[in-house]
Design an enzyme around this catalytic site. Structure first.
Site, PDB file in Angstrom:
ATOM      1  N   MET A   1     -14.984  -6.751  -2.768  1.00 48.35           N
ATOM      2  CA  MET A   1     -13.960  -6.787  -2.009  1.00 48.35           C
ATOM      3  C   MET A   1     -13.201  -6.839  -3.423  1.00 48.35           C
ATOM      4  SD  MET A   1     -14.404  -9.771   1.050  1.00 48.35           S
ATOM      5  CE  MET A   1     -12.911  -9.872   1.399  1.00 48.35           C
ATOM      6  N   SER A   2     -12.312  -5.605  -3.026  1.00 49.24           N
ATOM      7  CA  SER A   2     -11.324  -5.532  -3.770  1.00 49.24           C
ATOM      8  C   SER A   2     -10.558  -6.007  -4.319  1.00 49.24           C
ATOM      9  CB  SER A   2     -11.328  -4.004  -4.961  1.00 49.24           C
ATOM     10  OG  SER A   2     -10.739  -3.498  -3.740  1.00 49.24           O
ATOM     11  N   GLY A   3      -9.182  -6.433  -2.805  1.00 42.48           N
ATOM     12  CA  GLY A   3      -8.208  -6.794  -3.205  1.00 42.48           C
ATOM     13  C   GLY A   3      -7.495  -6.055  -2.245  1.00 42.48           C
ATOM     14  N   GLY A   4      -8.638  -4.822  -2.213  1.00 38.44           N
ATOM     15  CA  GLY A   4      -7.877  -3.387  -1.109  1.00 38.44           C
ATOM     16  C   GLY A   4      -7.584  -3.434   0.108  1.00 38.44           C
TER      17      GLY A   4
ATOM     18  N   ASP B   1      -9.342  -0.887   1.741  1.00 41.33           N
ATOM     19  CA  ASP B   1     -10.687  -0.699   2.419  1.00 41.33           C
ATOM     20  C   ASP B   1     -11.851  -1.226   2.384  1.00 41.33           C
ATOM     21  OD1 ASP B   1     -10.015   2.000   2.534  1.00 41.33           O
ATOM     22  OD2 ASP B   1      -9.532   2.303   0.418  1.00 41.33           O
ATOM     23  N   SER B   2     -12.234  -2.267   1.219  1.00 44.24           N
ATOM     24  CA  SER B   2     -13.428  -3.285   1.443  1.00 44.24           C
ATOM     25  C   SER B   2     -13.029  -4.664   1.921  1.00 44.24           C
ATOM     26  CB  SER B   2     -13.644  -3.725  -0.290  1.00 44.24           C
ATOM     27  OG  SER B   2     -12.000  -4.543  -0.787  1.00 44.24           O
TER      28      SER B   2
ATOM     29  N   CYS C   1     -21.142   2.806 -12.914  1.00 43.10           N
ATOM     30  CA  CYS C   1     -20.182   1.599 -12.347  1.00 43.10           C
ATOM     31  C   CYS C   1     -20.934   1.216 -10.955  1.00 43.10           C
ATOM     32  CB  CYS C   1     -19.356   1.372 -12.645  1.00 43.10           C
ATOM     33  SG  CYS C   1     -18.102  -0.349 -11.860  1.00 43.10           S
TER      34      CYS C   1
ATOM     35  N   GLY D   1     -16.315  -1.138   0.160  1.00 46.00           N
ATOM     36  CA  GLY D   1     -15.298  -0.199   1.549  1.00 46.00           C
ATOM     37  C   GLY D   1     -15.106   1.129   1.177  1.00 46.00           C
TER      38      GLY D   1
ATOM     39  N   CYS E   1     -10.307   2.495 -13.876  1.00 46.66           N
ATOM     40  CA  CYS E   1     -10.015   0.233 -13.316  1.00 46.66           C
ATOM     41  C   CYS E   1      -9.332   0.306 -15.534  1.00 46.66           C
ATOM     42  CB  CYS E   1     -10.882  -0.270 -13.397  1.00 46.66           C
ATOM     43  SG  CYS E   1     -12.825  -0.195 -13.835  1.00 46.66           S
TER      44      CYS E   1
END
Length: 351
Positions: free
Chosen positions: A1-4, A6-7, A96, A120, A193
């Site tokens: 979960m990237s905080g965006g 989609d995820s 990555c 995501g 990133c």
């Protein structure tokens, strides 16, 4: 979960489908390590970690932050620097995904008794003929299968892509309906990133003191070997580059070749960038255990490439790719990914 968005929506969908969800946010990077003076943004910022945690809290499932900075530095950042120092143009997102977001995260899944990992990404996976087949997401504009070619069968067998059959528009709508308006309106970053300024040259200078001074003043030569000017150092150029050459020849010039051991940049015309074949190493096959004889595929040599019809010949350590048309600006270090329809046959690193 990237905080965006989609995820977050991926986690939300799985939660509503009855899966026992555990959220992990990967801390891969400190922006101070890049020399950037800009405010932290993207998947490793405190704001993004908090956004991911808030989704988990509201949905009622556990959330953990996993510190993978040491592994990320060794496997991703070091390779990125090393590739530029040999005149290549790396694709850190592929590495990555393979070694951090899958290999490392699956180890964590085992430690927490999780059967699957989900992300995501806009892609699909299915089991067919005893193989786990990766294919494009339904939203062609957002499809991310190109950067997932390194995923092994053992990885794909434990992967769920909740967003594969949904469009970005529908995902934003789901977020709003679920009360996550802030996520649906959140801007997306398309930069690497660990290079928030989108300036890899400054990053290389920061990480390798004296790099610019060491290589500044190397020769530009034409394709017939004539010296036509001076450049700022071979690590600061990529195949196909036109802007920033700071040379006047009367005709548009492009970087055709990089010769690192002599600090030489070869310049030529756009037509001289065209090739009809390439070779890849470190390949990974997905749809088939071995390349079928006389298979015809569409090969993409960069993420935004529409692809070119081609034929593959599998060697022991390499795959030879013969294009049925002209291909422009093939850059060693980038990825070539082969498609049969929407399915990923495999991919490799361009030599």
């Amino acid at each position: 979960m990237s905080g965006g968005v989609d995820s977050s929506v991926a986690a939300l969908m799985l939660h509503e489908q009855g899966y026992e969800v555990i959220g992990f946010t990967l801390k891969t990077w400190d922006y101070s390590s890049s020399g950037s003076k800009h405010k932290e943004t993207g998947c490793c910022s405190l704001d993004s970690i908090n956004d991911a945690r808030q989704v988990a809290v509201r949905m009622g499932f556990k959330h953990f932050v996993l510190d993978v900075r040491e592994e990320f530095e060794k496997k991703i950042v070091s390779n990125f620097i090393d590739e530029y120092l040999v005149g290549h143009t790396p694709n850190p997102c592929v590495l990555c995904n393979t070694f951090i977001k899958w290999e490392l995260l699956l180890n964590k899944a085992d430690a927490t008794s999780c059967d699957y990992i989900a992300t995501g990404h806009y892609a699909c996976v299915r089991e067919e003929n005893k193989r786990f087949v990766l294919s494009k997401g339904i939203d062609e504009l957002k499809d991310q299968s190109y950067v997932l070619w390194g995923l092994k069968q053992s990885f794909l067998s434990r992967t769920i892509f909740p967003l594969g059959n949904i469009t970005k528009t529908d995902i934003k709508s789901l977020a709003r309906k679920s009360g996550f308006d802030n996520l649906s309106d959140k801007s997306e970053s398309y930069e690497i990133c660990f290079i928030p300024d989108d300036d890899y040259r400054s990053f290389l200078e920061y990480r390798i003191p004296g790099l610019k001074e060491k290589y500044n003043g190397g020769n530009y030569i034409s394709t017939n070997g004539k010296v036509i000017g001076k450049h700022k150092g071979y690590p600061f150029y990529t195949i196909g580059q036109r802007k920033g050459l700071n040379i006047a020849t009367g005709t548009p010039m492009y970087v055709i070749e990089i010769i690192p051991d002599k600090n030489i940049i070869v310049l030529g015309t756009k037509d001289e960038l065209i090739k009809t074949s390439l070779k890849v190493k470190n390949y990974n096959l997905i749809k088939y255990e071995n390349i079928p004889e006389n298979i015809e595929v569409i090969t993409k040599i960069r993420y935004k490439d529409h692809g070119t019809v081609s034929r593959l010949k599998q060697q022991h350590d390499f795959i030879d790719i013969e294009f049925m048309g002209n291909v422009n600006a093939i850059a060693p270090g980038q990825s070539a990914v082969f498609y049969e329809g929407k399915d990923v046959v495999g991919g490799g690193v361009i030599v």
